[in-house]
Design a protein around this motif. Structure first.
Motif, short mmCIF file in Angstrom:
data_model
loop_
_atom_site.label_atom_id
_atom_site.label_comp_id
_atom_site.label_asym_id
_atom_site.label_seq_id
_atom_site.Cartn_x
_atom_site.Cartn_y
_atom_site.Cartn_z
N VAL A 155 0.86 -1.19 0.00
CA VAL A 155 0.00 0.00 0.00
C VAL A 155 0.89 1.24 0.00
N MET A 156 0.56 2.19 -0.86
CA MET A 156 1.25 3.47 -0.85
C MET A 156 0.33 4.54 -0.30
N CYS A 157 0.86 5.36 0.60
CA CYS A 157 0.11 6.47 1.17
C CYS A 157 0.80 7.78 0.81
N GLY A 158 0.06 8.73 0.28
CA GLY A 158 0.64 10.00 -0.12
C GLY A 158 0.95 10.02 -1.61
N GLN A 159 1.40 11.16 -2.09
CA GLN A 159 1.72 11.36 -3.51
C GLN A 159 3.22 11.27 -3.72
N THR A 160 3.66 10.59 -4.77
CA THR A 160 5.08 10.45 -5.00
C THR A 160 5.69 11.73 -5.58
N LEU A 278 -6.39 -1.53 4.79
CA LEU A 278 -5.50 -0.43 5.17
C LEU A 278 -5.75 0.81 4.32
N SER A 279 -5.88 0.64 3.00
CA SER A 279 -6.10 1.82 2.15
C SER A 279 -7.42 2.49 2.50
N ASP A 280 -8.43 1.71 2.84
CA ASP A 280 -9.72 2.30 3.25
C ASP A 280 -9.58 3.09 4.55
N ARG A 281 -8.85 2.53 5.53
CA ARG A 281 -8.68 3.21 6.82
C ARG A 281 -7.89 4.52 6.64
N LEU A 282 -6.86 4.48 5.80
CA LEU A 282 -6.07 5.67 5.55
C LEU A 282 -6.91 6.74 4.86
N GLU A 284 -10.15 7.07 4.99
CA GLU A 284 -11.12 7.58 5.96
C GLU A 284 -10.49 8.62 6.89
N ALA A 285 -9.19 8.47 7.14
CA ALA A 285 -8.48 9.42 8.01
C ALA A 285 -8.01 10.66 7.25
N GLY A 286 -8.29 10.72 5.94
CA GLY A 286 -7.96 11.91 5.17
C GLY A 286 -6.67 11.81 4.37
N PHE A 287 -6.14 10.60 4.19
CA PHE A 287 -4.88 10.43 3.46
C PHE A 287 -5.13 9.73 2.12
N GLU A 288 -4.43 10.18 1.09
CA GLU A 288 -4.45 9.50 -0.21
C GLU A 288 -3.74 8.16 -0.06
N ALA A 289 -4.37 7.07 -0.50
CA ALA A 289 -3.76 5.75 -0.35
C ALA A 289 -4.29 4.82 -1.43
N ALA A 290 -3.46 3.85 -1.82
CA ALA A 290 -3.86 2.89 -2.84
C ALA A 290 -3.01 1.63 -2.72
N VAL A 291 -3.62 0.48 -3.06
CA VAL A 291 -2.85 -0.76 -3.17
C VAL A 291 -2.16 -0.71 -4.53
N ILE A 292 -0.82 -0.73 -4.54
CA ILE A 292 -0.09 -0.57 -5.81
C ILE A 292 0.56 -1.86 -6.28
#
Length: 314
Positions: A155-160, A278-282, A284-292
Motif C-alpha cells: 500500500v502506498m500512502c501519499g503522492q510520490t 489499510l487503504s480504506d482506513r487511511l 477515511e483518516a484523510g490520506f491518499e492511499a492505494a494498493v499498488i
C-alpha cells in the motif's frame, strides 16, 4: 553496472558487513530498507535516526529534519529530542544564527526538544552543513519488522515526488515560468504542506502492517527496491496505481526527470496482508492511499504499465 546498483552492493558488502557484530541483544542496527536503529530500554524502546544536509536557500535543513521525523513516525515512534552539529567554512556568526533559528523553529513546530548542539569550522564543505540526530519513543505496538512474505499487499500512502517537485520549482522557477503561469507554480510551491508524516504509521500498524518505508531521495521506485531487498522478495507493481500529482508529471516533463525517481518525502509504503482494509482506513483518516502491488516469490521486481511489463532496477 550503474552507479545506483553499485551503491547498494557497496553498502551491503563494504559497509554493513564491516561493522562489528552486535554485542547487545537490546540494540538493532539500521540497514538497507530499515531507516533507524533501535535501543530497547527497561520500560520502553528508543529509536535513533541521523541525517546530514547542506544548509542552502532551498530549505534543505527543514526537509532533511522532516525526513528524520517521518522515518521515526512511520516506525511507530514519537520523536521527542534531537541533537545537531553545524559545520561551516568560516566563523560566520550571522549565518550560523540563521541556521540554528530555522532548526529551532522547526523543532518547536514538531514538538521536539533540541537537547544538544555543536559547531565546527571545517573546509570540507563549500557551504554550511548540518548533522541532525533524532530520538523517538515507541508508542505504537504492532508486528513491525516481522518477516515480509510473498503474496502480501503493498500500500502506498501519499503522492510520490512531492519534495522533488518542490525543489525543482525553487531551483528553476524562472525557466518554468516560460511554460507555466505563476498561479500554476504556486500550487506546487504549496507542496511543503504535504511533507510531514502524521499518524499514517499508527493506522497502518493497527491494520496489521508489518513493514513501513518512507519514500525519500530515490523516489517511489527506489523505496520499492529497498523494500524488496529488506524482505528478500519479488514484486509485481501496477505503475498506473501509484498516486502522483499532475503538477509533478508536468514539471518533471519540463526538467527531464523521472517523477517516480525524485524525492518523495511525505509518502510511504506499507506491507500488509489486507491492503484493501489499510487503504480504506487511511482514506477515511484523510490520506491518499492505494494498493499498488504485491510481493512475490523469487527476486523479479516487475512494473506493469499499460499492460507492458518491465523490470525495476536500483
Amino acid at each position: 553496472m550503474n552507479k545506483e546498483k553499485f551503491r547498494f552492493i557497496q553498502q551491503k558488502r563494504s559497509i554493513l558487513r564491516s561493522l562489528n557484530k552486535q554485542e547487545h541483544s537490546d540494540v538493532t542496527q539500521a540497514g538497507i530498507g530499515d531507516d533507524y536503529s533501535r535501543l530497547v530500554l527497561l520500560d520502553s524502546e528508543l529509536a535513533v535516526t541521523e541525517g546530514l544536509c547542506l544548509a542552502n536557500a532551498l530549505g534543505t535543513v527543514t526537509s532533511d529534519v522532516i525526513k528524520q521525523y517521518n522515518k521515526l513516525r512511520l516506525g511507530g515512534y514519537q520523536p521527542f529530542a534531537l541533537t545537531d552539529t553545524v559545520m561551516m567554512l568560516e566563523n560566520d556568526e550571522k549565518k550560523m544564527k540563521k541556521i540554528l533559528r530555522e532548526l529551532s523553529d522547526l523543532a518547536k513546530e514538531l514538538h521536539v526538544d533540541v537537547v544538544y548542539g555543536d559547531t565546527a569550522i571545517s573546509g570540507i564543505f563549500k557551504e554550511p552543513a548540518v548533522t541532525v540526530t533524532m530520538y523517538g519513543r515507541k508508542i505504537s505496538q504492532g508486528e513491525k519488522n516481522a518477516k515480509i512474505k510473498p503474496d502480501m499487499d503493498i500500500v502506498m500512502c501519499g503522492q510520490t515526488g512531492i519534495l522533488g517537485t518542490l525543489l525543482r520549482v525553487r531551483e528553476r522557477k524562472e525557466e518554468l515560468l516560460t511554460r507555466y503561469s505563476e498561479e500554476y507554480l504556486r500550487t506546487a510551491e504549496q507542496f511543503d504542506r504535504l511533507l510531514l508524516v502524521k499518524d499514517q504509521g499508527d493506522i497502518a500498524m493497527a491494520c496489521g502492517s508489518i513493514y513501513a518505508r518512507h519514500i525519500s531521495t530515490e523516489g517511489v521506485y527506489g523505496a520499492l527496491w529497498e523494500l524488496a531487498e529488506a524482505g528478500n522478495v519479488g514484486l509485481r507493481i501496477s505503475h498506473d496505481h501509484i498516486p502522483i500529482m499532475q503538477e509533478t508529471i508536468e514539471i518533471c516533463e519540463f526538467t527531464g526527470d523521472d517523477p517516480y525517481r525524485i524525492d518523495g518525502c511525505g509518502a510511504a509504503l506499507f506491507v500488509t496482508a489486507d491492503g484493501g482494509l489499510l487503504s480504506d482506513r487511511l482514506y477515511e483518516a484523510g490520506f491518499e492511499a492505494a494498493v499498488i502491488g504485491r510481493t512475490t516469490t523469487g527476486h523479479d521486481r516487475v512494473i506493469i504499465h499499460d499492460g507492458e511489463e518491465s523490470f525495476l532496477t536500483p
